[in-house]
Design an enzyme around this catalytic site. Structure first.
Site, PDB file in Angstrom:
ATOM      1  N   LYS A  20     -67.172 -27.169 -23.091  1.00  0.00           N
ATOM      2  CA  LYS A  20     -68.124 -26.074 -23.288  1.00  0.00           C
ATOM      3  C   LYS A  20     -68.849 -26.131 -24.638  1.00  0.00           C
ATOM      4  O   LYS A  20     -69.774 -26.921 -24.803  1.00  0.00           O
ATOM      5  CB  LYS A  20     -67.413 -24.741 -23.076  1.00  0.00           C
ATOM      6  CG  LYS A  20     -66.889 -24.601 -21.603  1.00  0.00           C
ATOM      7  CD  LYS A  20     -66.535 -23.194 -21.255  1.00  0.00           C
ATOM      8  CE  LYS A  20     -65.801 -23.053 -19.930  1.00  0.00           C
ATOM      9  NZ  LYS A  20     -66.622 -23.061 -18.751  1.00  0.00           N
ATOM     10  N   ASP A  54     -55.191 -25.441 -23.255  1.00  0.00           N
ATOM     11  CA  ASP A  54     -56.522 -25.642 -22.673  1.00  0.00           C
ATOM     12  C   ASP A  54     -57.467 -24.699 -23.422  1.00  0.00           C
ATOM     13  O   ASP A  54     -57.550 -23.509 -23.116  1.00  0.00           O
ATOM     14  CB  ASP A  54     -56.488 -25.322 -21.174  1.00  0.00           C
ATOM     15  CG  ASP A  54     -57.868 -25.455 -20.525  1.00  0.00           C
ATOM     16  OD1 ASP A  54     -58.862 -25.557 -21.271  1.00  0.00           O
ATOM     17  OD2 ASP A  54     -57.936 -25.446 -19.289  1.00  0.00           O
ATOM     18  N   TYR A  67     -56.928 -21.436 -14.993  1.00  0.00           N
ATOM     19  CA  TYR A  67     -57.746 -22.447 -14.313  1.00  0.00           C
ATOM     20  C   TYR A  67     -58.024 -23.556 -15.312  1.00  0.00           C
ATOM     21  O   TYR A  67     -58.453 -23.286 -16.435  1.00  0.00           O
ATOM     22  CB  TYR A  67     -59.050 -21.813 -13.825  1.00  0.00           C
ATOM     23  CG  TYR A  67     -60.036 -22.777 -13.203  1.00  0.00           C
ATOM     24  CD1 TYR A  67     -59.802 -23.309 -11.936  1.00  0.00           C
ATOM     25  CD2 TYR A  67     -61.211 -23.134 -13.863  1.00  0.00           C
ATOM     26  CE1 TYR A  67     -60.717 -24.187 -11.350  1.00  0.00           C
ATOM     27  CE2 TYR A  67     -62.125 -24.002 -13.283  1.00  0.00           C
ATOM     28  CZ  TYR A  67     -61.870 -24.529 -12.028  1.00  0.00           C
ATOM     29  OH  TYR A  67     -62.780 -25.384 -11.452  1.00  0.00           O
TER      30      TYR A  67
END
Ligand code: HOZ
Length: 427
Positions: free
Chosen positions: A267, A239, A144
């Site tokens: 994050k 990613d 994702y």
């Protein structure tokens, strides 16, 4: 444990917010519960509006590696906001952040800040296409990369939890150039390269898959991607929104010693404030506007509050180096869970990389998306409910990673293992 105030708030929220939440993974739909409304957090704990305390293994889905309300982060934000929240003009903080990122991640020579992981992956894909003058991209089933139209193909995280890995509202034209491969399976990549290698702009991968639980790369997988990308002129994008500063200070690329061409971050880099970043080789990054022809922009990109919170978080991680302790504590927790599941004869697989971990309710080794999907999600839901009731806050989905923070104490871990035992007895 009662959650009557949370229930009332959720009913109220549902009237004005779709599903009552601002991101689907928060809705608790797949575990047949209503979510607690959180009022504050400190260290390893969060507290709901009904006064319940939880040991938190979600950590805002990854960013809170130092724990909640870390004093240095609080002070940095407080100090910065008093001097103005945003200017939409260059600040020293942006240089400091960029220097920290270039210093930490071996592959990054230049970096651009954005406001979310989604923006980072979207922009990195556009840049790779602009740089290579090619259209196609390859992603892995179950990975994702945020809710970018062209990446919502066999997408993990909430998309899998809700059973919509290919989202409605994304025209076929937008995903026509997205090819899907199998995580940990280089043959699936070779087939795509054989069919259309000269048309592939980028391969994007979570080097440790963290949105279908937690799946480590098998030996040779990341190396194989690197070799193939170099050989065929394909941009390799890691990613590292989840793994950056999580599995090691320098991310998965440091842990596994592989240099991608571009890296996406988010994050932890924002210390709990909204943030994203993408960076990599200078000759690729220089294709970005205003130097090059690939347009990318943002009003709040590199804003002082996110930069201040992120900088102090990264400096704390660098100076205090909590990674050996995180490894030790997460291993203690993961091994303890594994042993208890075995004792209670519950079929399971415990996967862990550093302080990222997942216990799957399946006997099938989990190396890819279809392995993860063999999990017994109904059993997970019962386990989740018992853990929540005992004050252990896990992600409400079988397909998410759990995170141990530097604030988790040995007592937190032992209390968690005691709760696991009770939960296993209950299911
Ligand atoms: N990557 C996060 C979950 N796996 C995102 C959290 C969200 O979608 O809200």
């Amino acid at each position: 444990m009662t959650r009557t105030t949370s229930k009332k708030l959720f009913d109220r929220a549902c009237k004005v917010i779709p599903g009552g939440v601002n991101s689907p993974v928060r809705a608790y739909g797949s575990v047949n519960l209503d979510p607690p409304f959180i009022i504050r957090g400190r260290g390893s704990k969060i507290y709901d509006v009904d006064g319940n305390e939880y040991i938190d293994y979600v950590g805002s889905w990854g960013p809170m590696i130092l724990g909640h309300a870390h004093p240095s982060v609080v002070e940095a934000i407080r100090d910065r906001v008093a001097r103005g929240a945003s200017f939409g003009a260059p600040t020293i903080l942006e240089i400091e952040m960029a220097e920290l990122l270039c210093d930490a991640l071996p592959s990054i020579e230049m970096v651009r800040m954005v406001n979310s992981g989604t923006e980072a992956t979207m922009s990195a894909i556009r840049l790779a296409r602009g740089y290579t003058q090619r259209k196609k991209i390859v992603k892995f089933a179950g990975c994702y990369h945020g809710h970018v139209d062209s990446l919502l193909v066999e997408a993990g995280s909430g998309a899998t939890t809700l059973g919509v890995p290919d989202s409605a509202g994304v025209p076929d034209e937008f995903t026509r150039n997205t090819l899907s491969a199998i995580f940990n399976d280089l043959d699936s990549i070779d087939t795509l390269i054989d069919n259309c290698g000269t048309e592939i702009a980028a391969i994007i991968v979570e080097p440790v898959a963290g949105n279908m639980g937690t799946i480590p790369p098998q030996p040779g997988f990341l190396e194989g991607l690197r070799e193939r990308c170099t050989k065929h002129g394909i941009v390799l994008i890691f990613d590292e929104v989840m793994t950056g500063f999580r599995v090691a200070y320098g991310g998965a690329q440091t842990l596994y010693n592989i240099k991608p061409d571009l890296t996406c971050l988010g994050k932890i880099v924002g210390g709990g404030m909204p943030v994203g970043a993408f960076g990599g080789k200078r000759d690729i990054m220089e294709h970005l506007a205003p130097l090059g022809g690939v347009y990318q922009a943002g009003t709040l990109s590199g804003n002082p509050l996110a930069m201040a919170a992120g900088i102090v978080t990264l400096r704390t991680l660098k100076n205090e180096n909590p990674y050996p302790e995180l490894e030790k504590n997460a291993a203690y927790l993961g091994d303890g869970i594994d042993a208890l599941f075995s004792e209670y004869k519950v079929p399971h697989v415990c996967n862990r990389v550093g302080s990222m971990l997942c216990t799957y309710f399946t006997a099938t080794p989990v190396n890819n998306y279809s392995n993860a999907q063999t999990s017994d999600c109904e059993r997970f839901a019962k386990y989740f409910a018992s853990m929540l009731e005992q004050g252990i806050y896990l992600a409400p989905s079988q397909f998410e990673a759990g995170f141990v923070s530097a604030a988790h104490s040995p007592d937190d871990l032992d209390r968690t293992l005691a709760a696991v035992k009770v939960a296993l007895e209950a299911i």
